[in-house]
Design an enzyme around this catalytic site. Structure first.
Site, PDB file in Angstrom:
ATOM      1  N   LYS A 152      -5.830   6.459 -12.022  1.00 16.37           N
ATOM      2  CA  LYS A 152      -6.005   5.389 -10.925  1.00 16.37           C
ATOM      3  C   LYS A 152      -5.029   5.849  -9.650  1.00 16.37           C
ATOM      4  CE  LYS A 152      -6.135   1.576  -8.040  1.00 16.37           C
ATOM      5  NZ  LYS A 152      -4.871   1.352  -7.148  1.00 16.37           N
TER       6      LYS A 152
ATOM      7  N   ASP B  21     -18.809  10.613  -0.879  1.00 18.07           N
ATOM      8  CA  ASP B  21     -19.293   9.902  -1.670  1.00 18.07           C
ATOM      9  C   ASP B  21     -18.217   9.332  -2.706  1.00 18.07           C
ATOM     10  OD1 ASP B  21     -20.631   8.890  -3.929  1.00 18.07           O
ATOM     11  OD2 ASP B  21     -22.332   9.931  -3.676  1.00 18.07           O
TER      12      ASP B  21
ATOM     13  N   HIS C 123       6.276  -2.360  -3.343  1.00 20.33           N
ATOM     14  CA  HIS C 123       4.809  -2.711  -3.067  1.00 20.33           C
ATOM     15  C   HIS C 123       4.776  -4.032  -2.600  1.00 20.33           C
ATOM     16  CE1 HIS C 123       0.474  -2.888  -4.552  1.00 20.33           C
ATOM     17  NE2 HIS C 123       0.633  -1.551  -4.568  1.00 20.33           N
TER      18      HIS C 123
END
Ligand code: NAD
Length: 395
Positions: free
Chosen positions: A234, A250, A348
């Site tokens: 990911k 796409d 983060h």
């Protein structure tokens, strides 16, 4: 809906409603998304600015920071295969699959010619159908044939081009095999269209031996455990998909391709590999399918995508794929380093705190103050954001 909500949907962005209405069906609006630019990327000796569209804080900064770290060792080295996509034609109800397979192989040249008649533009530019392969599969509904049509799609993503060719050759394959053609469609497992990139991250720059060891161990865990591997990959896709969205590519095809490729050896594996060099630095490598284009699809119909391709300055779909691989490698590195070196939440959450503040109702000018206070208290939650906001607005 309220009048304000309707007005919001009708508001024109860079993609006009009329243009959007030609792209998909039942259009009621467009969705805005932040578009950032990652910097410091040196790839094969060329400098790049990387447009990235995504909603997740810290990804653009992380990519830029990682790219800065590899610059002093000459940046990223990247390469790619020819842009070959695979189309499938499924043939069922074949009496003798072995004979049918042999018959298709004999007629290969004719089938390739028929496929190429569908796209004279592609053929004229040097692309087009190049090869045919046949497999016999034993399936839950019995034996069947699957014909792979391998097409060089040059600078297109290629789905339309390949699908048209598959549909055109299917009746001819039915004739040859006396079977019935069912699926005639591109495969998103673009295993013949790969981009590869590598880079050395100097140990002194990334935080020392401990960080190198931590990242190598993090990679080892991803290779051994799919629960970690999903998040490892990911991290790669953070970079890859952000470029895809910015350039009108796409993203579903890229995701499907990447994850099926990662599982191709029978076990879900990392798209990157990481090891310690003999000098103690960190060496990373990525290999990833890149079914992407710089012409056709939404790259042509979305005006922002065109501008992003201009910023990127890529001259071919292959070059775009190579850039994506480098940014994927950079984001994978940055995520592992953040977790290993300081815990992901430190960097983060600082950025995330601002989003939480906005969720709690803070206007843009107050969001920074609310976020700052929450970070200081290490309590980054909506309820706390509301309390702080209340105090600030009461004053
Ligand atoms: P396209 O059909 O819009 O353009 C490709 C065509 O452009 C080629 O066939 C060729 O005739 C022409 N062309 C001109 N110059 C070229 C060059 N330099 N290189 C290559 N072709 C050139 O686009 P496409 O890439 O075939 O289709 C992409 C679209 O298909 C995407 O929007 C995708 O979302 C969609 N799609 C995807 C899937 C899937 O399973 N992934 C399935 C169906 C459709």
């Amino acid at each position: 809906m309220s009048d304000d909500e309707v007005r919001l949907l009708k508001k024109q962005g860079t993609l006009k409603l009329e243009q959007a209405d030609h792209m998909i069906e039942n259009v009621i609006g467009t969705v805005g998304m932040p578009l950032g630019v990652a910097v410091n990327f040196l790839i094969n000796g060329k400098d790049y600015l990387i447009p990235m569209a995504l909603e997740e804080p810290s990804v653009v900064a992380a990519a830029s920071n990682a790219a800065k770290m590899v610059r002093e060792r000459g940046g990223f080295k990247a390469e790619s295969t020819e842009p070959l996509m695979i189309g499938l034609v499924q043939i069922v109800d074949v009496k003798n699959t072995t004979k049918a397979k042999a018959d298709i192989t004999v007629k290969k040249g004719e089938l390739i010619q028929l496929a190429n008649q569908q796209d004279p533009v592609l053929v004229k530019l040097g692309g087009g159908a190049k090869e045919i392969e046949v497999k016999v599969l034993d399936t839950s509904t019995g034996p069947m044939l699957v014909v792979h049509l391998i097409v060089n799609v040059l600078d297109a993503m290629g789905a339309n081009a390949v699908n048209t060719m598959c549909e055109a050759i299917a009746p001819k394959i039915e004739q040859i095999t006396r079977g019935k053609a069912r699926m005639k469609i591109i495969s998103n497992l673009a295993a013949l269209r790969l981009a590869r990139a590598e880079a050395v991250f100097p140990k002194d720059v990334i935080g020392g031996e401990e960080v190198v060891e931590g990242i190598v161990q993090s990679y080892a865990l991803a290779a051994a455990d799919p629960y970690r591997c999903a998040t490892h990959n990911k991290g790669v896709m953070n970079g890859v998909i952000a470029i895809a969205l910015a350039t009108g590519n796409d993203s579903r095809a890229l995701e499907a391709g990447a994850h099926s490729f990662a599982a191709m050896k029978g076990k879900y594996q990392p798209l990157t590999t990481w090891k310690r060099t003999k000098d103690g630095d960190l060496f990373g490598r990525i290999e990833i399918p890149v079914p992407v284009g710089i012409i056709g699809g939404a790259t042509a119909s979305n005006p922002t995508a065109k501008v992003c391709l201009k910023i990127l300055g890529v001259k071919s779909a292959r070059e775009l794929g190579e850039v994506m691989a480098c940014v994927g490698l950079a984001n994978n590195f940055a995520a592992m380093r953040a977790i290993v070196a300081e815990g992901i939440q430190r960097g983060h959450m600082r950025l995330h705190a601002r989003n939480i503040a906005i969720m709690a109702g803070a206007t843009a000018d107050l969001a920074d103050r609310v976020a700052e206070q929450m970070v200081k208290e290490k309590r980054i939650r909506v309820d706390r954001a509301k309390e702080i906001l209340e105090k600030l607005t009461k004053k």
